[in-house]
Design an enzyme around this catalytic site. Structure first.
Site, short mmCIF file in Angstrom:
data_model
loop_
_atom_site.label_atom_id
_atom_site.label_comp_id
_atom_site.label_asym_id
_atom_site.label_seq_id
_atom_site.Cartn_x
_atom_site.Cartn_y
_atom_site.Cartn_z
N ARG A 88 -13.64 7.97 41.69
CA ARG A 88 -12.27 7.61 41.29
C ARG A 88 -11.36 7.60 42.52
O ARG A 88 -10.40 6.85 42.61
CB ARG A 88 -11.75 8.62 40.27
N ASP A 148 -11.95 14.07 29.09
CA ASP A 148 -13.06 14.91 29.56
C ASP A 148 -13.45 15.93 28.47
O ASP A 148 -14.63 16.25 28.31
CB ASP A 148 -12.68 15.61 30.87
N ARG A 151 -15.56 14.21 25.95
CA ARG A 151 -16.94 14.08 26.45
C ARG A 151 -17.65 15.44 26.35
O ARG A 151 -18.83 15.50 25.98
CB ARG A 151 -16.91 13.56 27.89
N HIS A 175 -9.33 15.47 37.46
CA HIS A 175 -10.11 14.48 36.69
C HIS A 175 -11.07 13.77 37.64
O HIS A 175 -10.99 12.58 37.88
CB HIS A 175 -9.14 13.48 36.03
N1 LIG Z 1 -7.61 8.58 33.44
C1 LIG Z 1 -8.72 8.26 32.79
O1 LIG Z 1 -9.27 9.06 32.05
C2 LIG Z 1 -9.32 6.89 32.97
C3 LIG Z 1 -10.38 6.45 32.17
C4 LIG Z 1 -10.88 5.16 32.34
C5 LIG Z 1 -10.31 4.32 33.30
N2 LIG Z 1 -9.31 4.80 34.08
C6 LIG Z 1 -8.66 3.96 35.08
O2 LIG Z 1 -7.81 3.04 34.40
C7 LIG Z 1 -7.61 1.89 35.24
C8 LIG Z 1 -7.87 0.63 34.41
O3 LIG Z 1 -9.23 0.54 34.08
P1 LIG Z 1 -9.77 -0.76 33.29
O4 LIG Z 1 -11.19 -0.51 33.04
O5 LIG Z 1 -8.85 -1.09 32.17
O6 LIG Z 1 -9.61 -1.87 34.42
P2 LIG Z 1 -9.44 -3.46 34.19
O7 LIG Z 1 -9.74 -4.11 35.49
O8 LIG Z 1 -10.20 -3.88 32.99
O9 LIG Z 1 -7.89 -3.63 33.85
C9 LIG Z 1 -6.88 -3.35 34.78
C10 LIG Z 1 -5.79 -4.37 34.54
O10 LIG Z 1 -4.68 -4.03 35.38
C11 LIG Z 1 -4.06 -5.28 35.70
N3 LIG Z 1 -3.15 -5.11 36.84
C12 LIG Z 1 -3.45 -4.98 38.15
N4 LIG Z 1 -2.33 -4.88 38.86
C13 LIG Z 1 -1.30 -4.93 37.99
C14 LIG Z 1 0.12 -4.85 38.13
N5 LIG Z 1 0.70 -4.70 39.33
N6 LIG Z 1 0.87 -4.96 37.02
C15 LIG Z 1 0.31 -5.14 35.80
N7 LIG Z 1 -1.02 -5.20 35.61
C16 LIG Z 1 -1.81 -5.09 36.70
C17 LIG Z 1 -5.23 -6.20 35.99
O11 LIG Z 1 -4.83 -7.56 35.96
C18 LIG Z 1 -6.20 -5.82 34.89
O12 LIG Z 1 -6.08 -6.65 33.75
C19 LIG Z 1 -8.56 2.08 36.42
O13 LIG Z 1 -7.87 2.61 37.53
C20 LIG Z 1 -9.57 3.08 35.90
O14 LIG Z 1 -10.20 3.79 36.94
C21 LIG Z 1 -8.80 6.05 33.92
#
Ligand SMILES: NC(=O)c1ccc[n+]([C@@H]2O[C@H](COP(=O)([O-])OP(=O)(O)OC[C@H]3O[C@@H](n4cnc5c(N)ncnc54)[C@H](O)[C@@H]3O)[C@@H](O)[C@H]2O)c1
Length: 309
Positions: A88, A148, A151, A175
């Site tokens: 991450r 988490d 999970r 995380h």
């Molecule tokens: N905290 C958690 O528990 C957790 C869990 C899963 C994923 N995540 C994180 O969440 C994030 C998203 O994951 P995902 O699988 O949905 O990715 P994804 O690529 O499917 O979606 C991300 C979206 O963000 C958009 N984006 C990028 N820059 C942008 C901006 N400036 N303004 C608006 N939209 C913008 C992209 O166009 C894309 O559609 C990642 O950083 C991932 O690591 C966190």
């Protein structure tokens, strides 16, 4: 009630869909930087809602923040997800700029919003959103521990061959694969410590599987997971908008609690209409406290990278 989800990718769209299905707001806005993506997904959800008996206005927005005006809660999922082999933490350079810019844009139109930060590395993105916005600490909540812990409960239920609904289990700390701390000592099966049912070796495996829970899915799917993260986002939002006062492990700003200061890290907090309302400052044993301190050191190192960007 109006809720905006920024990022219409896998996690954001799933989160918005869960929010709409549970009718947590009269209006849900899904915003993405990619033209058409959020409008398309919002329209798809609207069509699904006619089959699901839910009545929510769902709007897509191609980076037009005016449509997000007066949101009560904003969930930030925008940014890149990790691919197999990535941590991450590898995402920090790209996602820091995105999260900072999105927070600024949202605040221009929704100055009173409560923020839920999902973008990774989440602990550092939460710290960044808090410091760059200058908002009161209770209005910035990082999402990690609730996922988490889900999970953790999944692996416990598989080991115990029981329903996860009978389990209580909490994960605190960062995380990250090496920074999260599943509190096996405090996990219970209908009030009975799980150590009554499972030997130490099995419990260690449950904890180890939990810690790499996200990486396991990333390896299998080819990108990071979205069903449980999206559902976790909606559950957290539900406790805010319905003022449920649930105790949920979330990443919040610490000022001496659990022996740490000037850092956002996962601890149990009461979540209600004002955001995070109170930290449950529970006493850890020496081993858990040492793991928490180690986790804090790792997250602090990550936060220091922000100064170099
Ligand atoms: N905290 C958690 O528990 C957790 C869990 C899963 C994923 N995540 C994180 O969440 C994030 C998203 O994951 P995902 O699988 O949905 O990715 P994804 O690529 O499917 O979606 C991300 C979206 O963000 C958009 N984006 C990028 N820059 C942008 C901006 N400036 N303004 C608006 N939209 C913008 C992209 O166009 C894309 O559609 C990642 O950083 C991932 O690591 C966190």
């Amino acid at each position: 009630m109006k809720i905006t989800v920024v990022g219409a990718g896998a996690v954001g769209a799933t989160c918005a869909d869960n929010i709409a299905r549970r009718e947590l707001a009269e209006e849900v806005v899904l915003l993405d930087i990619k033209d058409g993506l959020s409008e398309g997904k919002a329209l798809d959800m609207l069509q699904a809602s006619t089959l699901l008996d839910c009545d929510v206005k769902i709007t897509g927005s191609s980076n037009n923040y005016e449509l997000t005006a007066n949101s009560d809660v904003v969930v930030i999922t925008s940014g890149i997800p990790r691919k197999p082999g990535m941590t991450r933490e590898d995402l920090i350079g790209t996602n820091a700029n995105i999260v900072k810019g999105v927070t600024e844009n949202i605040l221009k139109h929704s100055p009173d919003a409560i923020f839920v930060i999902i973008s990774n590395p989440m602990d550092t993105m939460t710290y960044l959103a808090l410091k760059s916005s200058g908002l009161p600490k209770n209005r910035i909540i990082g999402l990690g521990g609730i996922l988490d812990s889900a999970r953790f409960k999944t692996y416990l239920s598989l080991a115990l061959k029981c329903s996860p609904n009978d389990l209580q289990g909490v994960v605190i700390g960062g995380h990250g694969d090496t920074t999260m701390i599943p509190l096996t000592r405090l996990a219970t099966y209908s009030g009975v410590p799980v150590s009554h049912f499972l030997d130490a070796e099995t419990l260690q495996k449950v904890a180890a599987d939990t810690m790499v829970g996200g990486a396991t899915l990333t390896k299998l799917i080819g990108t990071s997971a979205w069903y449980a993260p999206g559902a976790a986002g909606a559950a957290l939002v539900e406790s805010i908008v319905r003022d449920q006062k649930r105790v949920i492990p979330c990443c919040v700003y610490l000022e001496g609690e659990y022996g740490q200061s000037d850092i956002c890290l996962g601890v149990p907090v009461v979540i209600g209409r004002n955001g995070w309302e109170r930290i449950v400052d529970f006493e850890l044993n020496d081993e858990e406290q040492a793991a928490f301190n180690k986790s804090a050191d790792a997250v602090r190192n990550m936060n220091d990278i922000l100064k170099t960007l």
